[in-house]
Design a protein around this motif. Structure first.
Motif, PDB file in Angstrom:
ATOM      1  N   GLN A 193      21.080  59.384  44.506  1.00 56.16           N
ATOM      2  CA  GLN A 193      20.550  59.702  45.832  1.00 56.16           C
ATOM      3  C   GLN A 193      19.026  59.745  45.804  1.00 56.16           C
ATOM      4  O   GLN A 193      18.369  59.257  46.727  1.00 56.16           O
ATOM      5  CB  GLN A 193      21.114  61.043  46.306  1.00 56.16           C
ATOM      6  N   THR A 246      18.658  65.352  52.059  1.00 58.99           N
ATOM      7  CA  THR A 246      20.031  65.082  52.472  1.00 58.99           C
ATOM      8  C   THR A 246      20.928  64.929  51.247  1.00 58.99           C
ATOM      9  O   THR A 246      20.459  64.961  50.112  1.00 58.99           O
ATOM     10  CB  THR A 246      20.093  63.804  53.324  1.00 58.99           C
ATOM     11  N   GLY A 247      22.231  64.726  51.486  1.00 54.33           N
ATOM     12  CA  GLY A 247      23.171  64.609  50.381  1.00 54.33           C
ATOM     13  C   GLY A 247      23.235  65.921  49.612  1.00 54.33           C
ATOM     14  O   GLY A 247      23.235  67.010  50.199  1.00 54.33           O
TER      15      GLY A 247
END
Length: 273
Positions: free
Chosen positions: A159, A184-185
């Motif tokens: 990521q 994010t993630g």
């Protein structure tokens, strides 16, 4: 000669090579370059003294080899082995210290302490060698947890890789990338999920030694403890750099767990900055 003494000789030789190389090249990421490699021969020494016939030691070696292969790949694709691939944090630190002071830091912390740490985190193999035999449910559970943590670190690193590839593309196109750092993630739940998974894997290696000895009261825990403390200092230093570059990082700090993945206290405003 016993397994521990063999590892000490390896440690001594590696320290000499790393320190001399740093003086010749004036780069200080040589320990970073062997970080994912040198624990494997340490584990192999202990497994070898059991003639590679002890299931627990063989599994420990196999898991650490997987850890090393994954981390080496990730370090290499980021240019860590390329000429001039020094960790940016060493350059920042050099700028904050007198030259003589940094050279002492290079010898005692970068070279000796970090290499000692790489030896210490593998020493749960010592009680595993001392208490050979058996591979039970707890060993299987520890191996599965390790693999889960390894997968988590792989996802976090990917990521991060994808985000920085997007960020470079935005800059190359003349656009100002927003957001300026990943949120994010897995990074929605932890500012440093890869740090969490990395540390946790070595706590699992300690667990193998404790399982072998049938007690968690093992001196070999010192490696995992010191690794955690190293990451505490490294996280603070890394975040001080991030905060100096991105003022909105303070909001991310306020909303998101530093290391241990946890639901965010609120959505960071930095995501729309």
């Amino acid at each position: 000669m016993n397994a521990l003494l063999v590892c000490v000789w390896i440690f001594t030789g590696v320290c000499v090579v790393v320190w001399v190389t740093s003086l010749i090249t004036y780069e200080h990421s040589w320990v970073d370059r062997i970080w994912s490699i040198i624990p494997i021969p340490y584990l192999a020494v202990f497994a070898g003294f059991a003639h590679f016939r002890d299931a627990r030691l063989d599994v420990m070696l196999g898991l650490v080899a997987l850890w090393g292969a994954r981390l080496t790949f990730n370090f290499a694709r980021k240019g860590g082995y390329a000429r001039g691939g020094e960790d940016y944090r060493w350059a920042v630190l050099r700028g904050r210290m007198p030259k003589w002071q940094f050279q002492l830091f290079n010898l005692f912390f970068i070279t000796i302490y970090q290499n000692l740490l790489l030896l210490l985190i593998t020493l749960p193999a010592y009680p595993a060698l001392k208490h050979r035999g058996g591979f039970g449910v707890l060993d299987v559970l520890a191996a599965l947890v390790f693999l889960g943590l390894l997968l988590g670190e792989t996802v976090a690193d990917q990521q991060q890789w994808n985000f920085h590839a997007w960020k470079r593309a935005e800059v190359a196109s003349g656009r100002d990338p927003r957001p300026r750092f990943l949120q994010t993630g897995l990074f929605r739940f932890s500012r440093h999920p890869n740090f969490f998974f990395e540390q946790a894997q070595w706590w699992v290696i300690f667990a193998f030694g404790a399982i072998a000895a049938r007690s968690v009261l093992q001196w070999s825990v010192v490696g995992a403890v010191l690794l955690t403390l190293l990451f505490v200092g490294s996280t603070r230093f890394t975040e001080s750099i991030s905060l100096s570059k991105y003022p909105e990082y303070a909001d991310y700090q306020a909303s998101t767990s530093a290391v241990v993945p946890w639901p965010p206290r609120r959505e960071p405003e930095a995501s729309t900055a």
